[in-house]
Design a protein around this motif. Structure first.
Motif, PDB file in Angstrom:
ATOM      1  N   GLU A  71      -3.243  -3.984  -9.889  1.00  0.00           N
ATOM      2  CA  GLU A  71      -3.966  -2.891  -9.251  1.00  0.00           C
ATOM      3  C   GLU A  71      -5.247  -3.338  -8.569  1.00  0.00           C
ATOM      4  OE1 GLU A  71      -5.486   1.646 -10.369  1.00  0.00           O
ATOM      5  OE2 GLU A  71      -4.421   0.416 -11.836  1.00  0.00           O
ATOM      6  N   ASN A  72      -5.924  -4.321  -9.097  1.00  0.00           N
ATOM      7  CA  ASN A  72      -7.183  -4.772  -8.512  1.00  0.00           C
ATOM      8  C   ASN A  72      -7.019  -5.919  -7.519  1.00  0.00           C
ATOM      9  OD1 ASN A  72      -8.604  -2.846  -9.884  1.00  0.00           O
ATOM     10  ND2 ASN A  72      -9.430  -4.230 -11.429  1.00  0.00           N
ATOM     11  N   ALA A 125      -1.358  -2.185  -6.027  1.00  0.00           N
ATOM     12  CA  ALA A 125      -2.341  -3.065  -5.388  1.00  0.00           C
ATOM     13  C   ALA A 125      -2.795  -2.461  -4.059  1.00  0.00           C
ATOM     14  CB  ALA A 125      -1.734  -4.446  -5.143  1.00  0.00           C
ATOM     15  N   LEU A 126      -4.022  -2.789  -3.650  1.00  0.00           N
ATOM     16  CA  LEU A 126      -4.522  -2.349  -2.349  1.00  0.00           C
ATOM     17  C   LEU A 126      -3.927  -3.227  -1.249  1.00  0.00           C
ATOM     18  CD1 LEU A 126      -8.281  -1.815  -3.201  1.00  0.00           C
ATOM     19  CD2 LEU A 126      -6.685  -0.023  -2.525  1.00  0.00           C
ATOM     20  N   ALA A 127      -3.635  -2.632  -0.095  1.00  0.00           N
ATOM     21  CA  ALA A 127      -3.034  -3.391   0.999  1.00  0.00           C
ATOM     22  C   ALA A 127      -3.667  -3.037   2.329  1.00  0.00           C
ATOM     23  CB  ALA A 127      -1.531  -3.136   1.060  1.00  0.00           C
ATOM     24  N   ILE A 128      -3.789  -4.055   3.176  1.00  0.00           N
ATOM     25  CA  ILE A 128      -4.126  -3.864   4.582  1.00  0.00           C
ATOM     26  C   ILE A 128      -2.879  -4.245   5.360  1.00  0.00           C
ATOM     27  CG2 ILE A 128      -5.545  -4.611   6.519  1.00  0.00           C
ATOM     28  CD1 ILE A 128      -6.984  -5.256   3.208  1.00  0.00           C
ATOM     29  N   VAL A 129      -2.307  -3.316   6.108  1.00  0.00           N
ATOM     30  CA  VAL A 129      -1.091  -3.603   6.870  1.00  0.00           C
ATOM     31  C   VAL A 129      -1.496  -4.085   8.265  1.00  0.00           C
ATOM     32  CG1 VAL A 129       0.459  -2.109   5.583  1.00  0.00           C
ATOM     33  CG2 VAL A 129      -0.884  -1.126   7.427  1.00  0.00           C
ATOM     34  N   ARG A 177      -1.156   0.741  -2.300  1.00  0.00           N
ATOM     35  CA  ARG A 177      -2.113   1.735  -1.807  1.00  0.00           C
ATOM     36  C   ARG A 177      -2.707   1.195  -0.513  1.00  0.00           C
ATOM     37  NH1 ARG A 177      -6.542   2.189  -5.931  1.00  0.00           N
ATOM     38  NH2 ARG A 177      -5.974   0.027  -6.382  1.00  0.00           N
ATOM     39  N   ILE A 178      -2.581   1.938   0.572  1.00  0.00           N
ATOM     40  CA  ILE A 178      -2.976   1.421   1.889  1.00  0.00           C
ATOM     41  C   ILE A 178      -4.455   1.687   2.146  1.00  0.00           C
ATOM     42  CG2 ILE A 178      -2.369   1.275   4.316  1.00  0.00           C
ATOM     43  CD1 ILE A 178      -0.080   0.653   2.317  1.00  0.00           C
ATOM     44  N   LEU A 179      -5.193   0.614   2.284  1.00  0.00           N
ATOM     45  CA  LEU A 179      -6.634   0.690   2.496  1.00  0.00           C
ATOM     46  C   LEU A 179      -6.990   0.742   3.981  1.00  0.00           C
ATOM     47  CD1 LEU A 179      -9.408   0.544   1.017  1.00  0.00           C
ATOM     48  CD2 LEU A 179      -9.276  -1.941   1.255  1.00  0.00           C
ATOM     49  N   ALA A 180      -6.199   0.060   4.817  1.00  0.00           N
ATOM     50  CA  ALA A 180      -6.496  -0.004   6.253  1.00  0.00           C
ATOM     51  C   ALA A 180      -5.279  -0.551   6.979  1.00  0.00           C
ATOM     52  CB  ALA A 180      -7.716  -0.898   6.509  1.00  0.00           C
ATOM     53  N   GLY A 181      -5.316  -0.443   8.311  1.00  0.00           N
ATOM     54  CA  GLY A 181      -4.238  -0.971   9.137  1.00  0.00           C
ATOM     55  C   GLY A 181      -4.781  -1.516  10.440  1.00  0.00           C
ATOM     56  N   SER A 182      -4.047  -2.454  11.027  1.00  0.00           N
ATOM     57  CA  SER A 182      -4.489  -3.037  12.292  1.00  0.00           C
ATOM     58  C   SER A 182      -3.287  -3.572  13.077  1.00  0.00           C
ATOM     59  CB  SER A 182      -5.476  -4.179  12.041  1.00  0.00           C
ATOM     60  OG  SER A 182      -5.854  -4.785  13.253  1.00  0.00           O
ATOM     61  N   ALA A 183      -3.359  -3.425  14.393  1.00  0.00           N
ATOM     62  CA  ALA A 183      -2.396  -4.047  15.302  1.00  0.00           C
ATOM     63  C   ALA A 183      -3.184  -5.012  16.181  1.00  0.00           C
ATOM     64  CB  ALA A 183      -1.677  -3.001  16.141  1.00  0.00           C
TER      65      ALA A 183
END
Length: 256
Positions: free
Chosen positions: A51-52, A82-86, A112-118
């Motif tokens: 999770e962390n 877990a936190l994820a940045i996609v 758990r989605i924290l942020a996203g970027s293309a």
């Protein structure tokens, strides 16, 4: 929020997505671990997330969708909250529904989605499109994005509920582009066969099975003597098709 471990989990046949994820994760910690889903040898049983943990999930856009090979391998991984940045990379054309598809996949696997970027990169086949990207300006934008994300981690973590895109996703239309090789130049090192993500290259003849090939060009990337190639006629047809779509300089996209 305190982060225990930082991971880069990616599919990156030409190493571009890997580079972008490592650039991003280095803004958080130099002590990250790569989980390479490009390789058939990666043991997914060894992937244990908590999770962390913070996980950078990255793929290149394949005709506006997540590569099927990544989907198959990623489906075996449990996010365990877990936190994820996609992150999606694309060669200055359009990422279309790739980011929303990756977002949906990550949520389904328990992230758990924290942020996203293309992120705009040099095109993996026609290198003139997006040549040299991510450039200095792009990297400054990526650093700014990560600074905002670090600030977010210092406060109450607000998850991203939605990412722009279409459901249902666009239909996949990939033109076959199985690379050939110059037999008289080949030194039979075996790298193309061993590193092909789908096992499409015969380990004795080094011929490519077009039905297994996903046109990722990993074999072209890893050949030490540059004897693997895509037919010039195929490349020229692709260039003509992509020129009106890729000529304009595209912008990176960030979602916090």
């Amino acid at each position: 929020m305190d982060i225990d471990k930082v991971y880069n989990l990616f599919f990156s046949p030409t190493d571009t997505t890997k580079f972008v994820l490592q650039f991003l994760s280095e803004q958080i910690s130099p002590n990250y671990k790569n989980i390479n889903l490009t390789s058939r040898d990666t043991n997914l049983d060894d992937v244990s997330l908590a999770e962390n943990d913070l996980v950078f999930l990255g793929v290149p856009s394949y005709a506006g969708r997540v590569p099927i090979t990544f989907k198959e391998r990623f489906s075996k991984i449990k996010g365990n909250n877990a936190l994820a940045i996609v992150v999606v990379t694309y060669g200055n054309r359009a990422q279309e529904d790739t980011l929303i598809e990756l977002f949906d996949m990550a949520k389904e696997q328990g992230f758990r989605i924290l942020a996203g970027s293309a992120v705009v990169t040099e095109h993996s086949i026609i290198h003139d499109f997006g040549k040299g990207r991510p450039d200095r300006k792009d990297k400054a934008e990526l650093i700014s994005f990560m600074q905002k994300l670090k600030n977010k981690l210092q406060e109450d973590v607000l998850l991203v509920d939605e990412i722009p895109g279409n459901r249902p996703y666009k239909e996949v239309k990939l033109a076959p582009m199985a690379p050939d090789f110059i037999k008289e130049n080949c030194v039979a090192c075996g790298k193309c066969a061993s590193e092909c993500p789908t096992g499409a290259i015969d380990s004795k003849t080094y011929k490519c099975n077009s039905e297994k090939c996903i046109s990722c060009l990993r074999c072209v990337k890893v050949c030490p003597i540059n004897c693997r190639f895509v037919d010039n006629r195929v490349l020229e047809n692709l260039r003509v098709h992509l020129t009106p779509l890729c000529n304009e300089c595209k912008d990176n996209q960030f979602y916090l």
